[in-house]
Design an enzyme around this catalytic site. Structure first.
Site, PDB file in Angstrom:
ATOM      1  N   PRO A   2     -29.223   7.758  29.798  1.00 23.26           N
ATOM      2  CA  PRO A   2     -29.850   9.090  29.728  1.00 23.26           C
ATOM      3  C   PRO A   2     -30.497   9.486  31.052  1.00 23.26           C
ATOM      4  CG  PRO A   2     -31.121   7.458  28.495  1.00 23.26           C
ATOM      5  CD  PRO A   2     -29.855   6.786  28.918  1.00 23.26           C
ATOM      6  N   GLU A   3     -30.225  10.701  31.466  1.00 19.43           N
ATOM      7  CA  GLU A   3     -30.816  11.236  32.693  1.00 19.43           C
ATOM      8  C   GLU A   3     -31.831  12.306  32.320  1.00 19.43           C
ATOM      9  OE1 GLU A   3     -30.431  10.172  35.671  1.00 19.43           O
ATOM     10  OE2 GLU A   3     -28.710   8.844  35.485  1.00 19.43           O
TER      11      GLU A   3
END
Ligand code: ZN
Length: 275
Positions: A2-3
């Protein structure tokens, strides 16, 4: 992994709990990256006053029944974490469902197969403590000006790619977003950060903001099943121009996209469009 856009979309999915009071909590694992606090003892009776995001951290501010600050969770999704929202009572936990926070009629549940995520509890000012106090500026902060961004780039001898990844000049540019924003701005990832002109730095900041905003917007639609029982894990695929496209034609000039390795991380760029 996840960014920043996934974390922002996650935050938007979880704000349904803001204003509600914790009625129960369950922690099924002693530690993720760090020990997980005893939320079952700490949280019931406290109200979630707000849910903020800083870089890839979620900051959960809790108040007591008198409306006084009671403490804050600072959580991170690590490599594989994701949150789901269930109507209470949530179904029986499945593998890797490590934490439940029950807010009456909704249950927020953290799943993290690789356990690199974290959930910390603090009664101090989380923004004055590690890790939040060490972070670079938020990409969408009005306090981050093109000139300030350029000045931050002057302070390092590293490449622009490594500087963006380090997050000191701006947070939110993970490996994919580095390649995409540098391509959009026409800047080679191998350039030294301090070699960027003010105009180039301004263009790069504009593209970083545009690409992150588009990812957040697309995530909002990809994650429309966020509240449902069969949603995806909450990550979404960016429609990349260069990332992962080694040997394909550049969408702007047709030359072949190349992959280079910097500090063990891949960068994708077009030798025709990027200087
Ligand atoms: Zn090109």
């Amino acid at each position: 992994m996840p960014e920043l856009p996934e974390v922002e979309v996650t935050r938007r999915g979880l704000i349904c709990a803001v204003g509600k009071t914790v009625t129960a909590a369950a922690v099924r694992i002693p530690r993720l990256r760090d020990p997980v606090p005893d939320f079952a003892g700490l949280l019931p009776g406290l109200r979630l006053a707000s849910l903020e995001r800083r870089a890839k951290y979620l900051i959960w501010h809790f108040e007591d029944q008198q409306g006084m600050p009671a403490g804050t969770i600072v959580s991170h999704l690590g490599m594989s974490g994701f949150w789901r929202v269930w109507p209470s009572p949530a179904p029986a936990p499945r593998k890797h469902d490590h934490v439940d926070l029950v807010f009456g009629d909704v249950t927020l549940r953290l799943n993290d197969a690789r356990r690199f995520g974290s959930m910390r509890w603090t009664t101090g000012d989380p923004y004055a403590e590690k890790p939040l106090c060490d972070l670079g500026p938020e990409p969408f902060s009005e306090a981050l000006t093109p000139l300030g961004f350029w000045q931050a780039l002057q302070k390092t001898r590293r490449s622009i790619k490594e500087t963006l990844l380090a997050g000191s000049a701006v947070v939110g540019c993970g490996n994919i977003y580095c390649s995409e924003s540098l391509f959009a701005a026409g800047i080679l990832p191998t350039r030294s950060a301090s070699s960027l002109t003010k105009k180039e730095a301004a263009r790069l900041l504009t593209e970083i903001r545009r690409i992150l905003a588009e990812a957040i917007a697309s995530g909002g639609t990809t994650l429309r099943d966020f509240h449902g029982p069969d949603g995806s894990d909450g990550y979404f695929a960016l429609d990349c121009q260069v990332y992962g496209r080694e040997g394909e034609a550049c969408p702007k000039c047709g030359r072949l996209i190349v992959r280079i390795v910097q500090n063990g991380r891949s960068s994708f760029c077009c030798p025709g469009c990027q200087k």
